[in-house]
Design a protein around this motif. Sequence first.
Motif, PDB file in Angstrom:
ATOM      1  N   MET A 285       0.823  -1.197   0.000  1.00 56.51           N
ATOM      2  CA  MET A 285       0.000   0.000   0.000  1.00 56.51           C
ATOM      3  C   MET A 285       0.865   1.259   0.000  1.00 56.51           C
ATOM      4  O   MET A 285       0.532   2.254  -0.653  1.00 56.51           O
ATOM      5  CB  MET A 285      -0.937   0.001   1.209  1.00 56.51           C
ATOM      6  CG  MET A 285      -2.079  -0.993   1.120  1.00 56.51           C
ATOM      7  SD  MET A 285      -3.112  -0.746  -0.359  1.00 56.51           S
ATOM      8  CE  MET A 285      -3.738   0.894  -0.065  1.00 56.51           C
ATOM      9  N   LYS A 286       1.994   1.225   0.688  1.00 51.75           N
ATOM     10  CA  LYS A 286       2.909   2.364   0.650  1.00 51.75           C
ATOM     11  C   LYS A 286       3.446   2.578  -0.760  1.00 51.75           C
ATOM     12  O   LYS A 286       3.618   3.717  -1.215  1.00 51.75           O
ATOM     13  CB  LYS A 286       4.059   2.145   1.633  1.00 51.75           C
ATOM     14  CG  LYS A 286       3.650   2.275   3.103  1.00 51.75           C
ATOM     15  CD  LYS A 286       4.810   1.980   4.038  1.00 51.75           C
ATOM     16  CE  LYS A 286       4.369   2.083   5.495  1.00 51.75           C
ATOM     17  NZ  LYS A 286       5.456   1.736   6.436  1.00 51.75           N
ATOM     18  N   MET A 287       3.700   1.477  -1.460  1.00 52.23           N
ATOM     19  CA  MET A 287       4.159   1.587  -2.847  1.00 52.23           C
ATOM     20  C   MET A 287       3.079   2.207  -3.727  1.00 52.23           C
ATOM     21  O   MET A 287       3.363   3.039  -4.597  1.00 52.23           O
ATOM     22  CB  MET A 287       4.561   0.201  -3.359  1.00 52.23           C
ATOM     23  CG  MET A 287       5.805  -0.362  -2.663  1.00 52.23           C
ATOM     24  SD  MET A 287       5.984  -2.155  -2.858  1.00 52.23           S
ATOM     25  CE  MET A 287       6.163  -2.278  -4.631  1.00 52.23           C
ATOM     26  N   LEU A 288       1.822   1.819  -3.500  1.00 50.57           N
ATOM     27  CA  LEU A 288       0.728   2.375  -4.287  1.00 50.57           C
ATOM     28  C   LEU A 288       0.530   3.861  -3.976  1.00 50.57           C
ATOM     29  O   LEU A 288       0.272   4.667  -4.880  1.00 50.57           O
ATOM     30  CB  LEU A 288      -0.562   1.598  -4.025  1.00 50.57           C
ATOM     31  CG  LEU A 288      -0.602   0.181  -4.595  1.00 50.57           C
ATOM     32  CD1 LEU A 288      -1.875  -0.533  -4.151  1.00 50.57           C
ATOM     33  CD2 LEU A 288      -0.515   0.201  -6.109  1.00 50.57           C
ATOM     34  N   TYR A 289       0.650   4.227  -2.709  1.00 53.89           N
ATOM     35  CA  TYR A 289       0.552   5.654  -2.367  1.00 53.89           C
ATOM     36  C   TYR A 289       1.671   6.448  -3.042  1.00 53.89           C
ATOM     37  O   TYR A 289       1.473   7.588  -3.464  1.00 53.89           O
ATOM     38  CB  TYR A 289       0.612   5.843  -0.852  1.00 53.89           C
ATOM     39  CG  TYR A 289      -0.726   5.648  -0.170  1.00 53.89           C
ATOM     40  CD1 TYR A 289      -1.776   6.538  -0.398  1.00 53.89           C
ATOM     41  CD2 TYR A 289      -0.940   4.576   0.689  1.00 53.89           C
ATOM     42  CE1 TYR A 289      -3.003   6.365   0.212  1.00 53.89           C
ATOM     43  CE2 TYR A 289      -2.179   4.397   1.311  1.00 53.89           C
ATOM     44  CZ  TYR A 289      -3.201   5.295   1.068  1.00 53.89           C
ATOM     45  OH  TYR A 289      -4.419   5.126   1.677  1.00 53.89           O
ATOM     46  N   ALA A 290       2.844   5.840  -3.146  1.00 54.02           N
ATOM     47  CA  ALA A 290       3.960   6.508  -3.824  1.00 54.02           C
ATOM     48  C   ALA A 290       3.657   6.727  -5.305  1.00 54.02           C
ATOM     49  O   ALA A 290       4.150   7.673  -5.924  1.00 54.02           O
ATOM     50  CB  ALA A 290       5.234   5.686  -3.658  1.00 54.02           C
ATOM     51  N   LEU A 291       2.832   5.833  -5.876  1.00 56.75           N
ATOM     52  CA  LEU A 291       2.521   5.906  -7.309  1.00 56.75           C
ATOM     53  C   LEU A 291       1.329   6.811  -7.621  1.00 56.75           C
ATOM     54  O   LEU A 291       1.004   6.993  -8.798  1.00 56.75           O
ATOM     55  CB  LEU A 291       2.234   4.502  -7.839  1.00 56.75           C
ATOM     56  CG  LEU A 291       3.461   3.622  -8.096  1.00 56.75           C
ATOM     57  CD1 LEU A 291       3.056   2.172  -8.306  1.00 56.75           C
ATOM     58  CD2 LEU A 291       4.241   4.136  -9.305  1.00 56.75           C
ATOM     59  N   ARG A 292       0.668   7.347  -6.626  1.00 52.26           N
ATOM     60  CA  ARG A 292      -0.501   8.188  -6.894  1.00 52.26           C
ATOM     61  C   ARG A 292      -0.108   9.372  -7.775  1.00 52.26           C
ATOM     62  O   ARG A 292       0.715  10.191  -7.402  1.00 52.26           O
ATOM     63  CB  ARG A 292      -1.108   8.706  -5.590  1.00 52.26           C
ATOM     64  CG  ARG A 292      -1.799   7.642  -4.761  1.00 52.26           C
ATOM     65  CD  ARG A 292      -2.353   8.236  -3.481  1.00 52.26           C
ATOM     66  NE  ARG A 292      -3.415   9.182  -3.744  1.00 52.26           N
ATOM     67  CZ  ARG A 292      -3.844  10.084  -2.864  1.00 52.26           C
ATOM     68  NH1 ARG A 292      -3.261  10.183  -1.685  1.00 52.26           N
ATOM     69  NH2 ARG A 292      -4.829  10.902  -3.169  1.00 52.26           N
ATOM     70  N   GLY A 293      -0.707   9.439  -8.939  1.00 46.86           N
ATOM     71  CA  GLY A 293      -0.438  10.549  -9.846  1.00 46.86           C
ATOM     72  C   GLY A 293       0.900  10.493 -10.542  1.00 46.86           C
ATOM     73  O   GLY A 293       1.316  11.479 -11.151  1.00 46.86           O
ATOM     74  N   LYS A 294       1.599   9.339 -10.454  1.00 43.32           N
ATOM     75  CA  LYS A 294       2.950   9.278 -11.008  1.00 43.32           C
ATOM     76  C   LYS A 294       3.174   7.974 -11.761  1.00 43.32           C
ATOM     77  O   LYS A 294       2.449   6.999 -11.589  1.00 43.32           O
ATOM     78  CB  LYS A 294       3.989   9.390  -9.880  1.00 43.32           C
ATOM     79  CG  LYS A 294       3.918  10.691  -9.100  1.00 43.32           C
ATOM     80  CD  LYS A 294       4.850  10.661  -7.907  1.00 43.32           C
ATOM     81  CE  LYS A 294       4.709  11.942  -7.070  1.00 43.32           C
ATOM     82  NZ  LYS A 294       5.512  11.880  -5.847  1.00 43.32           N
ATOM     83  N   THR A 295       4.202   7.984 -12.582  1.00 44.34           N
ATOM     84  CA  THR A 295       4.718   6.785 -13.235  1.00 44.34           C
ATOM     85  C   THR A 295       6.184   6.678 -12.840  1.00 44.34           C
ATOM     86  O   THR A 295       6.982   7.556 -13.182  1.00 44.34           O
ATOM     87  CB  THR A 295       4.582   6.879 -14.768  1.00 44.34           C
ATOM     88  OG1 THR A 295       3.198   7.018 -15.101  1.00 44.34           O
ATOM     89  CG2 THR A 295       5.131   5.630 -15.440  1.00 44.34           C
ATOM     90  N   LEU A 296       6.532   5.625 -12.099  1.00 42.33           N
ATOM     91  CA  LEU A 296       7.851   5.531 -11.476  1.00 42.33           C
ATOM     92  C   LEU A 296       8.508   4.187 -11.751  1.00 42.33           C
ATOM     93  O   LEU A 296       7.835   3.177 -11.972  1.00 42.33           O
ATOM     94  CB  LEU A 296       7.741   5.721  -9.954  1.00 42.33           C
ATOM     95  CG  LEU A 296       7.103   7.012  -9.430  1.00 42.33           C
ATOM     96  CD1 LEU A 296       6.954   6.933  -7.923  1.00 42.33           C
ATOM     97  CD2 LEU A 296       7.912   8.222  -9.840  1.00 42.33           C
ATOM     98  N   SER A 297       9.828   4.194 -11.685  1.00 41.37           N
ATOM     99  CA  SER A 297      10.595   2.950 -11.720  1.00 41.37           C
ATOM    100  C   SER A 297      10.613   2.340 -10.323  1.00 41.37           C
ATOM    101  O   SER A 297      10.208   2.984  -9.337  1.00 41.37           O
ATOM    102  CB  SER A 297      12.026   3.225 -12.180  1.00 41.37           C
ATOM    103  OG  SER A 297      12.715   3.998 -11.209  1.00 41.37           O
TER     104      SER A 297
END
Length: 374
Positions: free
Chosen positions: A289-301
Amino acid sequence: AMNITFYRHPCLYPDATELLYAYVNDTPAKNLVFPSPYALPKSVIESMIQEACAGIDPADEQVRFYFEPFPLPKYGSGSYTCVARLLAFTYSDWSSPDAEHCVSSIQDAWPLERMQQERIVFSGIAPYRLCFRPLGADEPVPFANGLGQFPAPAVLKDRLLEVFSDYPAHVGTLSGILLPVMKYLERALQPWIAKAAPLIAAWEQHMQFTSARDFIQKDLCNNADYEISKVTASMMFFHPQRLFFYYNQETQVLDLLIGAASSIPGQKTQKFANWEYTALRLLSSPSRMKMLYALRGKTLSAQEIITETGEKLLMSTVTRDLYSMREAHILYVEYRNNRRYYSINYDTLDLLISHLNYLRLSQGSPSDESAGED
């Protein structure tokens, strides 16, 4: 009960647009797959993209003009649109039986005279539709008939202004690009329409035993008080989990575009698919879930995700979790310079929410709404 006509032919203009959009923007076929006995499998999608788009240069300036994606953050970080998508879903005839009819119908769909006579202007933009409204008696006509007020990137608004300055020419160019794709899909999708006969029959039965009011409020999650004289429906294969609708106030006809992986709305006994149980299990992890929160609104490696979380996560664990969430349709993946970049698949989250909502409804909740897609 409602009178429904379910067409037994592909919805060519929108499906061709979405297939070519995936090709031009190098969308992996895996991102277009959704588990269902009636949806297209990955191998079929890959083959269709390769065969239908043969001879089309994705870097061609004219092709990019219509298919370059633009973000619409108002609708979520993963929401994009393009000129072709807006034209296809707003103006094409979803009931068109063949490619030639698709081309002629969208050419005839531009209501310029009516917009001028009845003072109708553009009022909004969504990923798959342009919206309109009539002006008040003393209300001045806004710049560019309202296009300039859209909450959208300036380049997209400039392109739409250019398109509507010469609609026939631009739609002719776009249709010329899409025509070979539509002709290919006209043949290639027909067996899949036949295979989806049980889904079509289930939808027809559902509509026959559902009131218009219940269908609009519960299934479409819309509180509008529509008077419906007729419902038309078509299958869509390149957005298999979605349901689009358009209501014509003059004719009182409700047009539906139903994804091949869509479930029948209103079925209170609906069960989760196996992959959905996997997705729910994956979402129960605090680190994921922390990883998903990090991805909110973003595209990340993967490395950027670790940095964004601020946690001491092992790369091996993050890589494994990202792969698992991709397999469970929670994440999209794209490749840039041989590196994987991840973003959230909000359609999957919407589906999980809608299925959980059925449990609430089955317990007699006072709320009559169920999750849906327009």
